[in-house]
Design a protein around this motif. Sequence first.
Motif, PDB file in Angstrom:
ATOM      1  N   ARG A 190       0.826  -1.206   0.000  1.00  0.00           N
ATOM      2  CA  ARG A 190       0.000   0.000   0.000  1.00  0.00           C
ATOM      3  C   ARG A 190       0.859   1.255   0.000  1.00  0.00           C
ATOM      4  O   ARG A 190       0.471   2.287  -0.553  1.00  0.00           O
ATOM      5  CB  ARG A 190      -0.931   0.008   1.215  1.00  0.00           C
ATOM      6  CG  ARG A 190      -2.070  -0.998   1.112  1.00  0.00           C
ATOM      7  CD  ARG A 190      -3.055  -0.845   2.246  1.00  0.00           C
ATOM      8  NE  ARG A 190      -4.106  -1.848   2.188  1.00  0.00           N
ATOM      9  CZ  ARG A 190      -5.193  -1.755   1.428  1.00  0.00           C
ATOM     10  NH1 ARG A 190      -5.370  -0.696   0.656  1.00  0.00           N
ATOM     11  NH2 ARG A 190      -6.102  -2.716   1.440  1.00  0.00           N
ATOM     12  N   ALA A 191       2.047   1.159   0.617  1.00  0.00           N
ATOM     13  CA  ALA A 191       2.950   2.307   0.651  1.00  0.00           C
ATOM     14  C   ALA A 191       3.755   2.452  -0.630  1.00  0.00           C
ATOM     15  O   ALA A 191       4.577   3.362  -0.739  1.00  0.00           O
ATOM     16  CB  ALA A 191       3.894   2.187   1.841  1.00  0.00           C
ATOM     17  N   GLY A 192       3.532   1.554  -1.608  1.00  0.00           N
ATOM     18  CA  GLY A 192       4.152   1.726  -2.918  1.00  0.00           C
ATOM     19  C   GLY A 192       5.339   0.859  -3.212  1.00  0.00           C
ATOM     20  O   GLY A 192       6.038   1.086  -4.201  1.00  0.00           O
ATOM     21  N   SER A 193       5.609  -0.163  -2.382  1.00  0.00           N
ATOM     22  CA  SER A 193       6.792  -0.991  -2.619  1.00  0.00           C
ATOM     23  C   SER A 193       6.722  -1.732  -3.950  1.00  0.00           C
ATOM     24  O   SER A 193       7.762  -2.070  -4.526  1.00  0.00           O
ATOM     25  CB  SER A 193       6.974  -1.997  -1.479  1.00  0.00           C
ATOM     26  OG  SER A 193       5.875  -2.897  -1.424  1.00  0.00           O
ATOM     27  N   VAL A 243       8.108   8.053  -5.100  1.00  0.00           N
ATOM     28  CA  VAL A 243       7.117   9.026  -5.582  1.00  0.00           C
ATOM     29  C   VAL A 243       5.727   8.648  -5.091  1.00  0.00           C
ATOM     30  O   VAL A 243       4.947   9.491  -4.634  1.00  0.00           O
ATOM     31  CB  VAL A 243       7.148   9.098  -7.125  1.00  0.00           C
ATOM     32  CG1 VAL A 243       6.015   9.974  -7.653  1.00  0.00           C
ATOM     33  CG2 VAL A 243       8.496   9.629  -7.594  1.00  0.00           C
ATOM     34  N   HIS A 244       5.400   7.364  -5.185  1.00  0.00           N
ATOM     35  CA  HIS A 244       4.113   6.851  -4.712  1.00  0.00           C
ATOM     36  C   HIS A 244       3.950   7.153  -3.221  1.00  0.00           C
ATOM     37  O   HIS A 244       2.893   7.649  -2.772  1.00  0.00           O
ATOM     38  CB  HIS A 244       4.058   5.346  -4.962  1.00  0.00           C
ATOM     39  CG  HIS A 244       2.735   4.717  -4.671  1.00  0.00           C
ATOM     40  ND1 HIS A 244       2.294   4.468  -3.393  1.00  0.00           N
ATOM     41  CD2 HIS A 244       1.753   4.268  -5.495  1.00  0.00           C
ATOM     42  CE1 HIS A 244       1.108   3.901  -3.431  1.00  0.00           C
ATOM     43  NE2 HIS A 244       0.757   3.765  -4.692  1.00  0.00           N
ATOM     44  N   ARG A 303      -0.232  15.633  -8.307  1.00  0.00           N
ATOM     45  CA  ARG A 303       0.418  14.322  -8.218  1.00  0.00           C
ATOM     46  C   ARG A 303       0.601  13.727  -9.618  1.00  0.00           C
ATOM     47  O   ARG A 303      -0.214  13.954 -10.521  1.00  0.00           O
ATOM     48  CB  ARG A 303      -0.408  13.380  -7.345  1.00  0.00           C
ATOM     49  CG  ARG A 303      -1.672  12.879  -7.988  1.00  0.00           C
ATOM     50  CD  ARG A 303      -2.476  11.991  -7.051  1.00  0.00           C
ATOM     51  NE  ARG A 303      -3.566  11.350  -7.757  1.00  0.00           N
ATOM     52  CZ  ARG A 303      -4.695  11.952  -8.089  1.00  0.00           C
ATOM     53  NH1 ARG A 303      -4.897  13.210  -7.766  1.00  0.00           N
ATOM     54  NH2 ARG A 303      -5.633  11.305  -8.762  1.00  0.00           N
ATOM     55  N   PRO A 304       1.659  12.951  -9.823  1.00  0.00           N
ATOM     56  CA  PRO A 304       1.887  12.304 -11.124  1.00  0.00           C
ATOM     57  C   PRO A 304       0.747  11.353 -11.485  1.00  0.00           C
ATOM     58  O   PRO A 304       0.059  10.826 -10.610  1.00  0.00           O
ATOM     59  CB  PRO A 304       3.203  11.530 -10.902  1.00  0.00           C
ATOM     60  CG  PRO A 304       3.858  12.217  -9.749  1.00  0.00           C
ATOM     61  CD  PRO A 304       2.746  12.698  -8.868  1.00  0.00           C
ATOM     62  N   ARG A 305       0.578  11.114 -12.766  1.00  0.00           N
ATOM     63  CA  ARG A 305      -0.531  10.285 -13.227  1.00  0.00           C
ATOM     64  C   ARG A 305      -0.407   8.831 -12.787  1.00  0.00           C
ATOM     65  O   ARG A 305      -1.416   8.132 -12.669  1.00  0.00           O
ATOM     66  CB  ARG A 305      -0.628  10.346 -14.757  1.00  0.00           C
ATOM     67  CG  ARG A 305      -1.083  11.702 -15.290  1.00  0.00           C
ATOM     68  CD  ARG A 305      -1.279  11.669 -16.791  1.00  0.00           C
ATOM     69  NE  ARG A 305      -1.770  12.950 -17.292  1.00  0.00           N
ATOM     70  CZ  ARG A 305      -2.053  13.182 -18.570  1.00  0.00           C
ATOM     71  NH1 ARG A 305      -1.875  12.204 -19.465  1.00  0.00           N
ATOM     72  NH2 ARG A 305      -2.505  14.371 -18.951  1.00  0.00           N
TER      73      ARG A 305
END
Length: 292
Positions: free
Chosen positions: A60-63, A70-71, A179-181
């Motif tokens: 969930r934290a983007g790993s 960035v995530h 935020r980035p796409r």
Amino acid sequence: MSVDILERRYRALLRSYPADYRRERADELLDVLVTDEAGGRRWPEPRQAIALVRGGLRVRAGSAANRPAVHLLWQGVQLAALAVLALGVLIAADDTVEAFQYGGLDAPIAVLKDLGPNLILSLAALVALVLGRQRIAIGLVVAAIGVPTAVSQYLYLNGMPQWWAPVVATPLVIAGQWRPRDVPLVERGNAVLVTAGVVALHLVPLGGLRMVDPASRALAVAAAVVAAGVFLWFATADQRLLIAAAPTFALTTLHELMVGGDVVGQTLPFLAVGVALVICAVVLTRRRLARV
């Protein structure tokens, strides 16, 4: 039958992962977790259960994202806006109830004039953010600063934390639009849970640390240690919690500075916690990226 029960309980643990991740890999993970060697076991092994929950938090934290840092950063900013507004709404609701309890019923119009606009607009901005209505949230959070101040100077002149909440949240909400796409909005359920966890951190009875009664002080210390331990256990896997919590400590700091409160006893501890959370987020993120 025991295998079916075990699988169902593993599936419950797998809900710590995002929905799209579960759709792609849940069956594969279950094939590994629920084996013939499970025998008559009906509950997941504790070590596996902990590993699954922490794994879900990391994803969930983007790993698993293409750009994990960035995530983590942008979703952390989204959650920070939610947490700041939620804390402001909680404080505003508590002050409103307290005002009516202690004489406000004699002058309800005055109470609603002083406290109502901030509570209503901050709550509306919070709901808009939870629903993913970013542009509406920007308008509401700006209105939550200007309208209550125009209607009544009470919150502004006293530097109340609920007045500072939309002030602190505004740049965070606006930043969310940039935020980035490839960084999606935080899932609604996950956003609510993270926000609730951050707000709960502020409900720890820290005032009890200054009590003279040794028993009360010991209970307050124990509650603070347990709360901090639980929060940090989750935050070491999901650093978005640290980013989300850090600006919430600015509300008390700004209030104390504006009213000329006890800088050493009140302002510095909250400011130190906020800075420490940011430092922890940076350190933990760098360590995680180094292992990738």
